[in-house]
Design a protein around this motif. Structure first.
Motif, PDB file in Angstrom:
ATOM      1  N   GLY A 198      21.878 -25.194  41.598  1.00 42.46           N
ATOM      2  CA  GLY A 198      21.051 -24.822  41.394  1.00 42.46           C
ATOM      3  C   GLY A 198      21.392 -22.835  40.808  1.00 42.46           C
ATOM      4  O   GLY A 198      22.803 -22.653  41.386  1.00 42.46           O
ATOM      5  N   TRP A 200      20.228 -18.736  40.648  1.00 45.81           N
ATOM      6  CA  TRP A 200      19.045 -17.807  40.732  1.00 45.81           C
ATOM      7  C   TRP A 200      19.102 -16.396  39.860  1.00 45.81           C
ATOM      8  O   TRP A 200      20.513 -16.151  40.480  1.00 45.81           O
ATOM      9  CB  TRP A 200      17.904 -17.812  41.733  1.00 45.81           C
ATOM     10  CG  TRP A 200      16.746 -17.143  42.409  1.00 45.81           C
ATOM     11  CD1 TRP A 200      16.735 -16.441  42.790  1.00 45.81           C
ATOM     12  CD2 TRP A 200      15.583 -17.549  42.193  1.00 45.81           C
ATOM     13  NE1 TRP A 200      15.611 -15.303  42.690  1.00 45.81           N
ATOM     14  CE2 TRP A 200      14.984 -16.618  41.944  1.00 45.81           C
ATOM     15  CE3 TRP A 200      15.688 -18.598  41.192  1.00 45.81           C
ATOM     16  CZ2 TRP A 200      13.154 -17.225  41.426  1.00 45.81           C
ATOM     17  CZ3 TRP A 200      14.022 -19.438  40.313  1.00 45.81           C
ATOM     18  CH2 TRP A 200      12.718 -18.073  41.335  1.00 45.81           C
ATOM     19  N   ARG A 213      12.507 -15.253  38.814  1.00 45.83           N
ATOM     20  CA  ARG A 213      11.483 -16.318  37.665  1.00 45.83           C
ATOM     21  C   ARG A 213      11.921 -17.362  38.177  1.00 45.83           C
ATOM     22  O   ARG A 213      14.046 -18.107  37.672  1.00 45.83           O
ATOM     23  CB  ARG A 213      11.869 -15.891  36.233  1.00 45.83           C
ATOM     24  CG  ARG A 213      10.892 -14.119  36.609  1.00 45.83           C
ATOM     25  CD  ARG A 213      11.052 -13.987  35.061  1.00 45.83           C
ATOM     26  NE  ARG A 213       9.739 -12.484  35.110  1.00 45.83           N
ATOM     27  CZ  ARG A 213       9.012 -11.711  34.453  1.00 45.83           C
ATOM     28  NH1 ARG A 213       8.499 -13.391  35.255  1.00 45.83           N
ATOM     29  NH2 ARG A 213       8.635 -10.653  34.778  1.00 45.83           N
ATOM     30  N   ASN A 214      11.236 -18.590  37.759  1.00 46.64           N
ATOM     31  CA  ASN A 214      11.704 -20.214  37.571  1.00 46.64           C
ATOM     32  C   ASN A 214      11.634 -19.808  36.043  1.00 46.64           C
ATOM     33  O   ASN A 214      11.353 -19.117  35.574  1.00 46.64           O
ATOM     34  CB  ASN A 214      10.322 -20.798  38.333  1.00 46.64           C
ATOM     35  CG  ASN A 214       9.370 -20.513  38.055  1.00 46.64           C
ATOM     36  OD1 ASN A 214       9.094 -20.483  36.776  1.00 46.64           O
ATOM     37  ND2 ASN A 214       8.393 -21.126  38.684  1.00 46.64           N
ATOM     38  N   LEU A 215      11.804 -21.236  35.100  1.00 43.54           N
ATOM     39  CA  LEU A 215      11.760 -21.917  34.035  1.00 43.54           C
ATOM     40  C   LEU A 215      10.731 -21.688  33.340  1.00 43.54           C
ATOM     41  O   LEU A 215      10.479 -21.719  32.391  1.00 43.54           O
ATOM     42  CB  LEU A 215      12.448 -22.538  33.597  1.00 43.54           C
ATOM     43  CG  LEU A 215      14.161 -23.117  34.644  1.00 43.54           C
ATOM     44  CD1 LEU A 215      14.940 -24.201  34.388  1.00 43.54           C
ATOM     45  CD2 LEU A 215      14.649 -21.443  33.717  1.00 43.54           C
ATOM     46  N   ASP A 220       8.355 -15.963  41.008  1.00 41.32           N
ATOM     47  CA  ASP A 220       8.732 -17.277  41.789  1.00 41.32           C
ATOM     48  C   ASP A 220       8.462 -16.337  42.888  1.00 41.32           C
ATOM     49  O   ASP A 220       9.623 -16.367  43.473  1.00 41.32           O
ATOM     50  CB  ASP A 220       9.548 -18.270  41.084  1.00 41.32           C
ATOM     51  CG  ASP A 220       8.663 -19.232  41.704  1.00 41.32           C
ATOM     52  OD1 ASP A 220       8.528 -19.405  43.249  1.00 41.32           O
ATOM     53  OD2 ASP A 220       9.366 -20.573  41.372  1.00 41.32           O
ATOM     54  N   GLY A 329      13.834 -20.730  45.759  1.00 41.66           N
ATOM     55  CA  GLY A 329      14.043 -21.373  44.734  1.00 41.66           C
ATOM     56  C   GLY A 329      15.130 -21.121  43.809  1.00 41.66           C
ATOM     57  O   GLY A 329      16.150 -19.763  43.514  1.00 41.66           O
ATOM     58  N   ASN A 331      16.480 -22.631  40.671  1.00 41.33           N
ATOM     59  CA  ASN A 331      16.551 -23.347  38.760  1.00 41.33           C
ATOM     60  C   ASN A 331      17.749 -24.941  39.127  1.00 41.33           C
ATOM     61  O   ASN A 331      18.658 -23.514  39.090  1.00 41.33           O
ATOM     62  CB  ASN A 331      16.571 -22.405  38.449  1.00 41.33           C
ATOM     63  CG  ASN A 331      15.119 -21.499  37.540  1.00 41.33           C
ATOM     64  OD1 ASN A 331      14.069 -21.766  38.119  1.00 41.33           O
ATOM     65  ND2 ASN A 331      15.923 -20.377  37.690  1.00 41.33           N
ATOM     66  N   TYR A 332      17.322 -25.309  38.246  1.00 41.68           N
ATOM     67  CA  TYR A 332      18.296 -26.210  37.891  1.00 41.68           C
ATOM     68  C   TYR A 332      18.297 -26.824  36.468  1.00 41.68           C
ATOM     69  O   TYR A 332      16.897 -27.144  35.564  1.00 41.68           O
ATOM     70  CB  TYR A 332      18.576 -27.070  39.074  1.00 41.68           C
ATOM     71  CG  TYR A 332      17.921 -28.445  38.832  1.00 41.68           C
ATOM     72  CD1 TYR A 332      17.672 -29.302  37.649  1.00 41.68           C
ATOM     73  CD2 TYR A 332      16.099 -28.086  39.247  1.00 41.68           C
ATOM     74  CE1 TYR A 332      16.797 -30.597  37.364  1.00 41.68           C
ATOM     75  CE2 TYR A 332      15.321 -29.771  38.918  1.00 41.68           C
ATOM     76  CZ  TYR A 332      15.690 -30.563  38.154  1.00 41.68           C
ATOM     77  OH  TYR A 332      14.805 -31.537  38.231  1.00 41.68           O
ATOM     78  N   SER A 342      14.997 -30.067  33.377  1.00 36.68           N
ATOM     79  CA  SER A 342      14.941 -29.460  33.711  1.00 36.68           C
ATOM     80  C   SER A 342      14.053 -28.732  35.073  1.00 36.68           C
ATOM     81  O   SER A 342      12.960 -29.483  35.088  1.00 36.68           O
ATOM     82  CB  SER A 342      14.586 -27.624  32.808  1.00 36.68           C
ATOM     83  OG  SER A 342      15.112 -28.080  31.990  1.00 36.68           O
ATOM     84  N   LEU A 344      12.886 -26.998  39.598  1.00 40.86           N
ATOM     85  CA  LEU A 344      13.640 -26.533  40.810  1.00 40.86           C
ATOM     86  C   LEU A 344      13.461 -26.826  41.619  1.00 40.86           C
ATOM     87  O   LEU A 344      13.143 -28.216  41.848  1.00 40.86           O
ATOM     88  CB  LEU A 344      12.095 -25.199  40.721  1.00 40.86           C
ATOM     89  CG  LEU A 344      12.048 -23.998  41.120  1.00 40.86           C
ATOM     90  CD1 LEU A 344      12.376 -23.096  41.799  1.00 40.86           C
ATOM     91  CD2 LEU A 344      10.719 -24.275  42.354  1.00 40.86           C
ATOM     92  N   THR A 374       4.362 -30.522  36.556  1.00 38.27           N
ATOM     93  CA  THR A 374       5.760 -30.026  37.510  1.00 38.27           C
ATOM     94  C   THR A 374       5.483 -32.193  37.955  1.00 38.27           C
ATOM     95  O   THR A 374       4.265 -32.722  38.289  1.00 38.27           O
ATOM     96  CB  THR A 374       5.261 -29.460  38.280  1.00 38.27           C
ATOM     97  OG1 THR A 374       4.082 -30.035  39.302  1.00 38.27           O
ATOM     98  CG2 THR A 374       5.444 -28.517  37.575  1.00 38.27           C
TER      99      THR A 374
END
Length: 400
Positions: A198, A200, A213-215, A220, A329, A331-332, A342, A344, A374
């Motif tokens: 991941g 960030w 921020r997340n996607l 976040d 978190g 992101n991935y 996509s 988290l 989600t």
């Protein structure tokens, strides 16, 4: 053509079980300090490396890394308490060297060990470790596989594990190299069963730290207790059992995010689901990110500004009997041919999984507006041992 006597010995031959113990001892004897010297530079280099020593594993309270990889491993059938201790000594020697930018003992790619990459390594122990003879009474309270929630669609490929290594750095190459060394040294004791990578961005345009921020575009992690504060200590650090004092527990949840259907919403619909403004992360009743949530605030029509099912409301400590967690978190994106997934990698640190995390998880599973976009597909829980001092090693109080 060279004969057998002139072949370079393999890394495992060089170390072996006896070498693992010796590598751990090298932490105190200074042997791991041998390696490439820091070159003289015309201008000083600002060090960004964290010391591996301390009462706690240092990455827990540190900022989320730019690049990270998590690897879960299962113990081999022959690995008992003594063998696990040998692995912890070996990993300790690796961590001391690699986080300082030096090659690990027996490193086959020493040029990839570089300083000032902000490399960190966090090690965790899964619930099955505490079924080994001699460890059954040492299990931290509530350290069990999480129950499957109604909205979960868990896959074995992303769930469980007896051991965890979480490696982070500013540089992705440093992460890959460190993981490679740690997994190679674990081979006589444990086998990798899943890997997650991941990223960030916790730095703003001005170069100053930001929440990230997340996607979905959300800021976040705003509600986290401040690292180093009394609130942080009470939230994160365990006080028992004795060997575990100064440790913590880590929940890893892999959450897919349906970005296509999320993008179909209006901006106000997205913000209402979250309970915060997308522009600043401020609660819908406020103007700045760290303004307090006013859960009773209403608009001109008498409607709650922060909806009953808004994520920010349901995760807030005031509706969870004061329970808090320290969340991070990553992101991935995961590509399979033309298909992209996509999401988290959600990381939750707390002193007590059962007492702090589970009640909050149940509340979110029951009513969180974000459940529509989600799905959790991976879940694992680990005890993160306390840190170690110079001359010591990971989980020493548990395994010595």
């Amino acid at each position: 053509m060279t004969g057998p006597s002139s072949r370079r010995p393999s890394r495992r031959q060089l170390l072996g079980y006896a070498g693992a113990a010796a590598a751990g001892a090298a932490v105190t004897g200074g042997t791991v300090a041998l390696g490439k010297e820091t070159p003289h530079a015309a201008e000083p280099v600002v060090a960004r490396d964290l010391s591996p020593y301390g009462d706690h594993q240092p990455a827990v309270a540190a900022a989320t890394p730019k690049h990270a990889e998590l690897v879960a491993l299962n113990l081999l059938g022959s690995t008992d308490r003594a063998a696990l201790g040998r692995l912890m000594r070996l990993w300790t020697a690796d961590i001391v060297a690699l986080t300082a930018g030096r090659p690990a003992p027996g490193d086959t790619a020493p040029e990839l060990a570089v300083p000032n990459a902000a490399l960190t390594v966090t090690v965790g122990l899964g619930p099955r470790v505490f079924t080994l003879p001699g460890l059954t009474t040492a299990k931290p309270r509530g350290l069990d596989a999480l129950p499957v929630m109604r909205h979960d669609r868990l896959l074995p490929a992303w769930s469980g594990g007896d051991l965890l290594i979480l490696v982070g750095a500013d540089d992705a190459v440093s992460v890959v190299h460190a993981v490679r060394r740690l997994v190679a040294d674990a081979a006589p004791f444990a086998k990798a069963v899943w890997r997650q990578t991941g990223f960030w961005n916790g730095t703003g345009p001005d170069g100053k730290p930001v929440t990230g921020r997340n996607l979905f575009g959300q800021v976040d992690g705003t509600g986290n207790p401040a690292a180093g504060s009394p609130e942080f200590g009470a939230t994160v650090w365990a006080t028992g059992p004795e060997w575990f004092t100064g440790g913590t527990t880590l929940v890893v949840r892999r959450i897919t995010m349906n970005l296509d259907t999320w993008d179909e919403l209006t901006r106000s619909e997205q913000e209402r689901a979250v309970g915060r403004k997308l522009s600043t992360g401020a609660p819908l009743n406020g103007t700045a990110e760290h303004d307090e949530l006013d859960l009773e605030a209403r608009d001109a029509d008498g409607r709650l500004l922060i909806a009953e099912n808004a994520h920010a409301r349901l995760s807030h400590h005031s509706v969870n009997d004061g329970r808090r967690i320290f969340r991070k978190g990553l992101n991935y994106v995961h590509d399979t041919g033309a298909t992209r997934e996509s999401g988290l990698i959600f990381l939750s640190y707390q002193a007590d999984v059962a007492g702090q995390f589970l009640p909050m998880l149940a509340r979110l599973d029951a009513a969180d507006a974000l459940n529509e976009w989600t799905t959790t597909i991976g879940s694992a829980v680990f005890a993160v041992p306390p840190g170690f001092r110079e001359g010591g090693w990971l989980a020493q109080r548990l395994l010595s």
